[in-house]
Scaffold this active site. Structure first.
Site, short mmCIF file in Angstrom:
data_model
loop_
_atom_site.label_atom_id
_atom_site.label_comp_id
_atom_site.label_asym_id
_atom_site.label_seq_id
_atom_site.Cartn_x
_atom_site.Cartn_y
_atom_site.Cartn_z
N ASP A 95 -1.46 6.34 -5.69
CA ASP A 95 -2.48 7.32 -5.97
C ASP A 95 -2.00 8.42 -6.77
O ASP A 95 -0.80 8.82 -6.78
CB ASP A 95 -2.65 8.03 -4.35
CG ASP A 95 -2.92 7.14 -3.54
OD1 ASP A 95 -3.99 6.44 -3.32
OD2 ASP A 95 -1.92 6.66 -2.82
N HIS A 111 -0.19 10.92 -2.27
CA HIS A 111 -1.58 10.42 -1.81
C HIS A 111 -2.41 11.59 -1.58
O HIS A 111 -3.55 11.84 -1.81
CB HIS A 111 -1.23 9.60 -0.64
CG HIS A 111 -2.45 9.26 0.20
ND1 HIS A 111 -3.34 10.14 1.53
CD2 HIS A 111 -3.54 8.27 0.12
CE1 HIS A 111 -4.18 9.42 1.57
NE2 HIS A 111 -4.71 8.33 0.80
N GLU A 114 0.08 -0.47 -4.57
CA GLU A 114 -1.00 0.23 -4.83
C GLU A 114 -0.35 1.89 -4.78
O GLU A 114 0.57 2.17 -4.14
CB GLU A 114 -1.73 0.35 -3.58
CG GLU A 114 -2.98 1.12 -3.69
CD GLU A 114 -3.16 2.25 -3.20
OE1 GLU A 114 -4.20 3.29 -3.24
OE2 GLU A 114 -2.14 2.91 -2.37
N HIS A 160 0.80 -1.19 -0.15
CA HIS A 160 -0.04 -0.05 0.01
C HIS A 160 0.87 1.27 0.13
O HIS A 160 1.68 1.57 0.95
CB HIS A 160 -0.82 -0.04 0.98
CG HIS A 160 -1.77 1.00 1.29
ND1 HIS A 160 -1.93 1.77 2.68
CD2 HIS A 160 -2.79 1.56 0.56
CE1 HIS A 160 -2.72 3.00 2.37
NE2 HIS A 160 -3.30 2.58 1.25
N GLU A 171 -4.94 4.36 -7.84
CA GLU A 171 -6.03 4.93 -7.19
C GLU A 171 -6.48 6.37 -7.96
O GLU A 171 -5.44 6.97 -7.69
CB GLU A 171 -6.09 5.04 -5.85
CG GLU A 171 -7.37 5.70 -5.26
CD GLU A 171 -7.51 5.86 -3.63
OE1 GLU A 171 -6.52 5.27 -2.96
OE2 GLU A 171 -8.41 6.36 -3.39
O1 G3P Z 1 -6.44 0.19 -0.98
C1 G3P Z 1 -7.22 1.45 -0.94
C2 G3P Z 1 -6.58 2.41 -0.01
O2 G3P Z 1 -5.33 3.07 -0.52
C3 G3P Z 1 -7.49 3.55 0.27
O3 G3P Z 1 -7.11 4.65 1.18
O4 G3P Z 1 -6.37 6.79 1.92
O5 G3P Z 1 -4.70 4.91 1.48
O6 G3P Z 1 -5.86 6.23 -0.29
P1 G3P Z 1 -5.94 5.61 1.10
CA CA Z 2 -4.74 4.92 -2.07
#
Ligand code: G3P
Ligand code: CA
Length: 243
Positions: A34, A47, A32, A5, A106
């Protein structure tokens, strides 16, 4: 799916090459990340809406040019040994890790039309449609991805926050939209919810793994994967379970 993450973000500054490399070193080949737009319309991996928490700069990401963002230190806040880590463009991340990571991207912002389609254009440009899953909490962006690129896997980050109960209408909406994955918080899932989603054909991928108890809970519920800041712990658990 053991998905680091924002990279292995318990051990290195999130959304940097250091964190993505750390995941690979742990034997984990899914990350993952963003995406946001810069003020001059480049796709950048970070993020928060602002650069304050994870760099030595300040202010909204969307009010910085790419050139300005490139000057920021995205590592020292986490540890001085990471001084010099940079915010990366999506293109840099795809180029550097193609063939080594699957990318769970994301689409972060709600009010930024075009972010999903621009992201997909870039993914297609790198020939990575089989190596990407497009996700968002904001369903219109997941729908946009599904419509624009039906060949790319999609995951809806279920918008049920802390203390919420599961709501079957989430599943109905995801079915209607044809999403690949349903991605609830780990603390909301039960074996029954996971089975119901599996029976409808969804991949169930959790998020919100704040501690190892939640990690174990998600595994015991039978989920297909999770985003996790400490993917080495999941590697260990899965190895133990395999005996
Ligand atoms: O896996 C989803 C997660 O990344 C969502 O929450 O706030 O870490 O982007 P966040
Ligand atoms: Ca995320």
């Amino acid at each position: 799916m053991n998905i680091a993450h924002r990279g292995a973000s318990s051990y290195a500054p999130e959304n940097t090459f250091a964190a993505y490399d750390k995941a690979l070193a742990m034997g984990v080949n899914q990350i993952e990340l963003d995406v946001h737009f810069t003020s001059d319309d480049h796709l950048i991996v970070i993020h928060d809406d602002t650069v304050d928490r994870t760099t030595n700069g300040s202010g909204p990401v969307a009010e910085h040019t790419l050139a300005e963002l490139r000057t920021l230190d995205a590592g020292s806040w986490f540890g001085l040994q990471y001084a010099g880590e940079r915010i990366r463009t999506l293109g840099e991340v795809l180029e550097h890790y193609k063939g080594r990571h699957h990318f769970h991207i994301e689409i972060k912002a709600r009010d930024v039309p075009g972010l999903a389609t621009r992201t997909i254009d870039m993914v297609r440009g790198y020939g990575l449609t089989d190596d990407v899953t497009i996700t968002s909490f904001w369903k219109p962006w997941v729908d946009e991805s599904r419509a624009y690129a039906p060949e790319i896997s999609t995951g809806w980050l279920v918008p049920l926050g802390p203390g919420s109960q599961w709501d079957d209408s989430i599943m109905d909406q995801a079915l209607e939209s044809g999403f690949t994955q349903v991605c609830p918080r780990a603390d909301i899932v039960t074996p029954e919810i996971v089975k119901m989603l599996h029976d409808k054909g969804f991949v169930v991928r959790c998020h919100g793994i704040f501690n190892e108890d939640l990690m174990r809970h998600a595994v015991e519920c039978g989920v297909d994967g999770m985003t996790i800041n400490f993917p080495d712990k999941l590697v260990e658990l899965l190895e133990t379970n395999r005996g």
